[in-house]
Design a protein around this motif. Structure first.
Motif, short mmCIF file in Angstrom:
data_model
loop_
_atom_site.label_atom_id
_atom_site.label_comp_id
_atom_site.label_asym_id
_atom_site.label_seq_id
_atom_site.Cartn_x
_atom_site.Cartn_y
_atom_site.Cartn_z
N UNK A 74 -32.90 -70.27 -51.37
CA UNK A 74 -33.31 -69.96 -52.74
C UNK A 74 -34.53 -69.04 -52.74
N UNK A 75 -35.47 -69.32 -51.86
CA UNK A 75 -36.70 -68.53 -51.80
C UNK A 75 -36.41 -67.09 -51.41
N UNK A 76 -35.65 -66.90 -50.36
CA UNK A 76 -35.34 -65.54 -49.91
C UNK A 76 -34.50 -64.79 -50.94
N UNK A 77 -33.59 -65.51 -51.59
CA UNK A 77 -32.79 -64.87 -52.63
C UNK A 77 -33.67 -64.46 -53.80
N UNK A 78 -34.58 -65.34 -54.23
CA UNK A 78 -35.48 -65.02 -55.34
C UNK A 78 -36.31 -63.79 -55.03
N UNK A 79 -36.83 -63.71 -53.81
CA UNK A 79 -37.62 -62.54 -53.42
C UNK A 79 -36.78 -61.27 -53.40
N UNK A 80 -35.58 -61.37 -52.84
CA UNK A 80 -34.73 -60.18 -52.71
C UNK A 80 -34.29 -59.64 -54.06
N UNK A 81 -34.00 -60.55 -54.99
CA UNK A 81 -33.45 -60.14 -56.29
C UNK A 81 -34.54 -59.90 -57.33
N UNK A 82 -35.70 -60.54 -57.14
CA UNK A 82 -36.80 -60.36 -58.10
C UNK A 82 -36.71 -61.30 -59.28
#
Length: 131
Positions: free
Chosen positions: A96-104
């Motif tokens: 979830x964290x990496x996805x949130x960072x990647x997508x903004x």
């Protein structure tokens, strides 16, 4: 086989029926959310002619007449792009964290989407690889 246009907003559906689905999708991508001017004639220097070609503009003139036409976002809205990116990241096993960072987006937004994506995955694929 006829293309399913039911997902398109009414204006894009009319454009697809008159000019083809490719033209409707291209207009939505390039001009979605803003009005475009349909000229009385398809001149070479026209923005629409440069975007979709004279033949397609001629069909639009016939369908809509000359004037301003607001092109809807349709499947090109920012929210849909973001949601697709979230689902893609989650399907690829990102946290979830990496996805949130990647997508903004906020991590809670990703968490809400994870539940929907998890429903589509086999049981043992539901845990992300990098959590």
């Amino acid at each position: 086989m006829a293309e399913d246009l039911s997902e398109l907003p009414p204006i894009l559906r009319r454009i697809a029926e008159a000019c083809g689905l490719g033209v409707a999708l291209q207009l939505g991508d390039q001009f979605g959310g803003i009005p475009v001017y349909i000229p009385k004639e398809a001149a070479e220097d026209c923005v629409l002619v440069r975007a979709i070609g004279a033949e397609a503009v001629a069909k639009m003139i016939k369908e809509f007449n000359s004037g301003h036409l607001e092109i809807p976002l349709g499947p090109f809205g920012n929210r849909k792009r973001v949601w697709r990116a979230i689902r893609q990241n989650l399907r690829e096993g990102r946290s979830n964290t990496k996805t949130a960072r990647a997508v903004g987006v906020h991590q809670r937004t990703v968490s809400r989407h994870r539940g929907r994506v998890d429903d589509d995955l086999p049981l043992f694929d539901r845990v992300s690889k990098d959590d």
